[in-house]
Design an enzyme around this catalytic site. Structure first.
Site, PDB file in Angstrom:
ATOM      1  N   GLN A  43       9.415   5.604  -8.813  1.00 47.76           N
ATOM      2  CA  GLN A  43       8.389   5.518  -9.843  1.00 47.76           C
ATOM      3  C   GLN A  43       8.190   6.825 -10.603  1.00 47.76           C
ATOM      4  O   GLN A  43       7.783   6.809 -11.757  1.00 47.76           O
ATOM      5  CB  GLN A  43       7.037   5.105  -9.224  1.00 47.76           C
ATOM      6  CG  GLN A  43       6.944   3.646  -8.851  1.00 47.76           C
ATOM      7  CD  GLN A  43       5.566   3.303  -8.318  1.00 47.76           C
ATOM      8  OE1 GLN A  43       4.793   4.174  -7.927  1.00 47.76           O
ATOM      9  NE2 GLN A  43       5.245   2.022  -8.298  1.00 47.76           N
TER      10      GLN A  43
ATOM     11  N   TYR B 124      14.138   4.099   1.475  1.00 42.61           N
ATOM     12  CA  TYR B 124      13.363   4.316   0.253  1.00 42.61           C
ATOM     13  C   TYR B 124      14.283   4.838  -0.843  1.00 42.61           C
ATOM     14  O   TYR B 124      14.934   5.872  -0.688  1.00 42.61           O
ATOM     15  CB  TYR B 124      12.223   5.300   0.487  1.00 42.61           C
ATOM     16  CG  TYR B 124      11.156   4.828   1.459  1.00 42.61           C
ATOM     17  CD1 TYR B 124      11.070   3.507   1.862  1.00 42.61           C
ATOM     18  CD2 TYR B 124      10.218   5.724   1.970  1.00 42.61           C
ATOM     19  CE1 TYR B 124      10.090   3.091   2.752  1.00 42.61           C
ATOM     20  CE2 TYR B 124       9.229   5.308   2.863  1.00 42.61           C
ATOM     21  CZ  TYR B 124       9.181   3.988   3.254  1.00 42.61           C
ATOM     22  OH  TYR B 124       8.213   3.584   4.136  1.00 42.61           O
TER      23      TYR B 124
ATOM     24  N   ALA C 267      -4.717  -0.802  -0.100  1.00 42.92           N
ATOM     25  CA  ALA C 267      -4.161  -2.110  -0.464  1.00 42.92           C
ATOM     26  C   ALA C 267      -3.404  -2.052  -1.784  1.00 42.92           C
ATOM     27  O   ALA C 267      -3.678  -2.797  -2.723  1.00 42.92           O
ATOM     28  CB  ALA C 267      -5.259  -3.168  -0.514  1.00 42.92           C
TER      29      ALA C 267
ATOM     30  N   GLN D  28      -4.108  12.707  -7.777  1.00 46.32           N
ATOM     31  CA  GLN D  28      -4.445  11.627  -6.864  1.00 46.32           C
ATOM     32  C   GLN D  28      -4.533  12.134  -5.431  1.00 46.32           C
ATOM     33  O   GLN D  28      -5.400  11.704  -4.660  1.00 46.32           O
ATOM     34  CB  GLN D  28      -3.403  10.513  -6.968  1.00 46.32           C
ATOM     35  CG  GLN D  28      -3.418   9.761  -8.292  1.00 46.32           C
ATOM     36  CD  GLN D  28      -2.270   8.777  -8.414  1.00 46.32           C
ATOM     37  OE1 GLN D  28      -1.165   9.041  -7.938  1.00 46.32           O
ATOM     38  NE2 GLN D  28      -2.510   7.658  -9.060  1.00 46.32           N
TER      39      GLN D  28
END
Length: 334
Positions: free
Chosen positions: A27, A54, A209, A291
């Site tokens: 990403q 990954y 989640a 973040q």
């Protein structure tokens, strides 16, 4: 940043763990990935979780580069084996002795380290005898290439059987890595009690989640641009089960609780996971350094019983609790 013992071992890990699933070499660009790792280190995170599968091994490469130059003794590096890697040939998957032996050496090369602190079976392998798998893990530990063994998404009976074999082989199975959040509680009925009995910790993934518990997904509206629900590389598939309006409406009801506590909704979600005494650490990912800076504020927060009871009342019967959903049958090797 606080640290907790991993299982019934002497190893301590940071209660927040930086994980690079769906981010590094996928990403986000490598430069931003390195900035996220730097932010994690600056925030006191010492534990880093990855897996050979990954980004088809590329995530391990990025993490190894990002951690190069750090004092190895101050870090805890986790990786995993099971899913297909490389050209995905007939022996490039599973938990056979051959695949484990080849995978650990390849992972160490990519991570630029002589050993990993925790080597994890990424799923249970129904096609390989458990005795073969655990003997191979014992050889990895006895050769000094890993310090401890863990598993991921194993059910209670599988954890018990693996733990017994590990003891017989003179190694420690200290952890299980399951999905766990306010919305996904399938480990609570059987996995957690069994793990407590055996001295096995949970190292949980997706405590928010896949972003649903941040509150950024509103019922009846399209997913925000740039969000995981728009990611066609894999993120959208993982999050879609939570995108029903009843779920999103219930999640919105958590906002007043978070506000009263002076927390963001993401911080509340992470703090809730860490309130389970069988959880040694919660894995957080990031596509931006800020973040990380924001989510680490959940470290050290204690939620009292009144708060957790209010959360349960708000969510009602929305959370998934069926222990049979510990792992999807679609992920089994036939």
């Amino acid at each position: 940043m606080e640290h907790r013992h991993l299982g019934r071992s002497g190893l301590k890990i940071s209660e927040l763990i930086y994980g690079n699933w769906l981010t590094h070499a996928s990403q986000v660009e490598d430069e931003r990935a390195r900035a996220c790792v730097r932010a994690a280190l600056d925030a006191g995170i010492s534990t880093f979780d990855t897996a050979d599968t990954y980004a088809n091994t590329a995530a391990e490469v990025v993490l190894g580069e990002a951690l190069k130059g750090e004092r190895r003794e101050s870090l805890e590096i986790f990786t995993k084996v099971y899913f297909p890697t490389g050209p995905q040939g007939h022996n490039d998957t599973g938990l056979s002795r051959k695949h484990i032996r080849e995978s650990i050496d390849a992972s160490l090369t990519r991570l630029q380290t002589d050993y990993v602190d925790l080597y994890q079976a990424h799923r249970y392998d129904y096609a390989t005898p458990l005795e073969e798998t655990m003997q191979a893990f014992a050889d990895v530990v006895h050769s000094g290439k890993a310090l401890y063994i863990g598993v991921s998404e194993w059910n209670a009976d599988q954890i018990r059987a693996g733990h017994q074999l590990a003891r017989e082989l003179g190694i420690q199975l200290v952890s299980n890595q399951p999905q766990y959040s306010m919305l996904w509680r399938v480990i609570e009925e059987r996995v957690v009690p069994t793990s407590r009995e055996l001295g096995v910790s949970q190292v949980v993934w997706s405590p928010v989640a896949q972003g649903i518990l941040t509150g950024k997904y509103a019922p009846g509206t399209p997913a925000p641009e740039g969000s995981r629900a728009r990611d066609e590389k894999g993120g959208a598939d993982m999050i879609k089960r939570f995108l029903d309006d009843p779920v999103l409406e219930a999640v919105q009801g958590l906002a007043p609780i978070a506000e009263e506590l002076g927390l963001s909704m993401a911080q509340l979600a992470v703090a809730w996971v860490l309130s389970n005494d069988n959880v040694a650490g919660a894995i957080i990912g990031a596509s931006r350094p800020e973040q990380i800076t924001e989510n680490v504020k959940a470290a050290g927060i204690t939620l009292d019983g009144d708060v957790t009871a209010r959360i349960d009342e708000v969510l009602g019967d929305i959370p998934e609790t069926d222990p049979a959903k510990t792992v999807s049958p679609a992920q089994r090797l036939a």
